[in-house]
Scaffold this motif. Structure first.
Motif, mmCIF file in Angstrom:
data_model
loop_
_atom_site.group_PDB
_atom_site.id
_atom_site.type_symbol
_atom_site.label_atom_id
_atom_site.label_comp_id
_atom_site.label_asym_id
_atom_site.label_seq_id
_atom_site.Cartn_x
_atom_site.Cartn_y
_atom_site.Cartn_z
ATOM 1 N N TYR A 1 0.830 -1.196 0.000
ATOM 2 C CA TYR A 1 0.000 0.000 0.000
ATOM 3 C C TYR A 1 0.868 1.250 0.000
ATOM 4 O O TYR A 1 2.072 1.185 0.239
ATOM 5 N N SER B 1 -5.673 3.413 -0.197
ATOM 6 C CA SER B 1 -5.074 2.555 0.831
ATOM 7 C C SER B 1 -5.644 2.819 2.219
ATOM 8 O O SER B 1 -5.204 2.220 3.201
ATOM 9 N N PRO C 1 -7.530 -0.866 3.820
ATOM 10 C CA PRO C 1 -6.759 -1.963 3.224
ATOM 11 C C PRO C 1 -7.284 -3.339 3.637
ATOM 12 O O PRO C 1 -8.073 -3.467 4.578
#
Length: 454
Positions: free
Chosen positions: A375, A382, A385
């Motif tokens: 990420y 992100s 996640p």
């Protein structure tokens, strides 16, 4: 039979059995012939890329895998072929076919690569199209049939990979067919487990190491809407159309709400210096958006190629809620930054499936194995996640410091980069990296990611 074998045979130094084996080897079919022999696979074109051979292929897929003898459509894929004995990387863009360039894992292991166009992205679409057949379950079955077909040729280790929606797609495939590939490397892949619980707005307000940058971005949003008539006049002068949005004013509001998100998705802290301040001219505001967000995306021509994505977001994947807080008093069309706005009214939306992403999330945390997530610290995608659980086996997740949507293994700090590289090599059964990874090369082409906007 080669000349050396003939000579050895003449002097009795090689047996007839060895000679026969050599003849069989020399007569082994070319990979093109083997591909052409796969049921349902069509070679559309071929070429080369460096020392590799490339093929554009089509494979017949059921429109509905629950009815395999029913309607069919041709799904496009590209093959980057190096050697049948090398590892294979199954690359999913999650969007249109992204070409024959090698992904980071394929470069790392010097492997072959199959890139797949997501179902319902034209021309990989049934006709007529029943949009109820566009689900992550159906797409996973597309990829399963591709793997089953090409494992007849490529018998070494298989990895899967993708960036952004492509990374999501690779994880969804593993959830339904965990043994199809040996491991998955997913880049900047969001995991919107509960669509109603959204952290993107809060993330963007705090991202970066200079809070004044985000305040200036909010100022740009306000100035754009305060000058909306001048902006709309310029947009219409460029010849853009906005039938999908109902008006250029509504499209402008969607773009304004998306501006901070897109700025951080593809930009970085250094570009904060480009953000216009208070009292900026119309020309300065126009140029800033043109260079960072792009005026052409939220137009009829801009969103039409991505109606498939927006349908998926609005029915299963979830989407980042547009943060209206900085400009709520200036909006004429609040609530427009949703997938339904981007999809023609002729395509009906079923009720949003709240269980699809939760199911994948549970699989990752409780049954997942050999998963690698990368990420970007500053990438809004992100913000939500995939998270590894205590039961997730032989897996890891890393974050590129100050990274954006182009974050990859090469951009990780040295120790984490070494750990991620070692895992990929081990999963692929490759002893050492064939190339030195470059931070300048993203997981996918960043230009391709920018074109897909996710």
């Amino acid at each position: 039979m080669n000349r050396l074998v003939r000579s050895l045979l003449a002097f009795g130094l090689v047996s007839a059995q060895v000679m026969a084996t050599a003849a069989v080897v020399s007569a082994a079919p070319d990979v093109k012939d083997r591909i052409a022999a796969l049921p349902g696979v069509r070679i559309i074109s071929e070429g080369t890329s460096g020392t590799a051979r490339t093929f554009l292929l089509g494979i017949q897929q059921p429109a509905d895998h629950r009815e395999p003898r029913g309607q069919k459509f041709e799904q496009r894929l590209s093959l980057l072929h190096k050697a049948e004995s090398k590892p294979m990387v199954l690359h999913t863009s999650g969007y249109h076919l992204s070409g024959a360039s090698a992904s980071e894992p394929a470069r790392l292991v010097d492997g072959n690569q199959i890139s797949v166009e997501q179902r319902f992205f034209a021309p990989s679409r049934p006709s007529p199209a029943d949009w109820d057949d566009l689900t992550i379950w159906q797409a996973a079955h597309d990829h399963h049939r591709i793997v089953a077909a090409f494992k007849k040729i490529y018998g070494a280790r298989w990895l899967s990979t993708g960036a952004s929606k492509g990374g999501m797609t690779s994880v969804y495939h593993r959830r339904f067919f965990p043994r199809d590939v040996d491991a998955t490397i997913a880049y900047v892949a969001p995991n919107d487990v509960v669509n109603d619980r959204d952290v993107y707005g809060d993330f963007i307000r705090k991202v970066g190491n200079d809070p004044t940058c985000n305040r200036r971005l909010e100022g740009v949003q306000r100035q754009l809407l305060q000058n909306r008539d001048a902006m709309v006049q310029r947009l219409e002068a460029r010849g853009y159309t906005y039938k999908q949005f109902g008006s250029a004013h509504r499209a402008l509001e969607v773009l304004v709400l998306d501006t901070p998100f897109t700025f951080w998705q593809y930009g970085n802290q250094e570009q904060c210096a480009l953000v216009p301040g208070e009292g900026a001219s119309v020309d300065a505001l126009w140029t800033f958006i043109d260079q960072t967000v792009g005026w052409d995306f939220y137009t009829d021509a801009g969103v039409a190629p991505f109606e498939t994505y927006y349908y998926q977001a609005g029915t299963q994947l979830g989407w980042p809620a547009a943060d209206e807080s900085a400009v709520r008093d200036l909006l004429r069309y609040p609530g427009s930054g949703v997938p339904r706005t981007m999809v023609p009214a002729s395509i009906e939306f079923p009720r949003f499936d709240r269980h699809a992403m939760a199911d994948v999330d549970r699989w990752v945390r409780h049954q997942g194995s050999r998963l690698l997530f990368v990420y970007g610290e500053n990438d809004p995608w992100s913000a939500e996640p995939f998270r590894l659980g205590r039961s997730t086996r032989d897996s890891m997740s890393f974050v590129v410091p100050a990274g954006n949507h182009g974050s990859n293994i090469a951009r990780l700090p040295e120790q984490e980069r070494a750990a991620a590289t070692a895992a990929v090599l081990r999963w692929a059964d490759v002893s050492a990296p064939v190339v030195t990874l470059s931070a300048d090369e993203g997981p996918d082409s960043l230009d391709a990611l920018r074109a897909r906007r996710g």
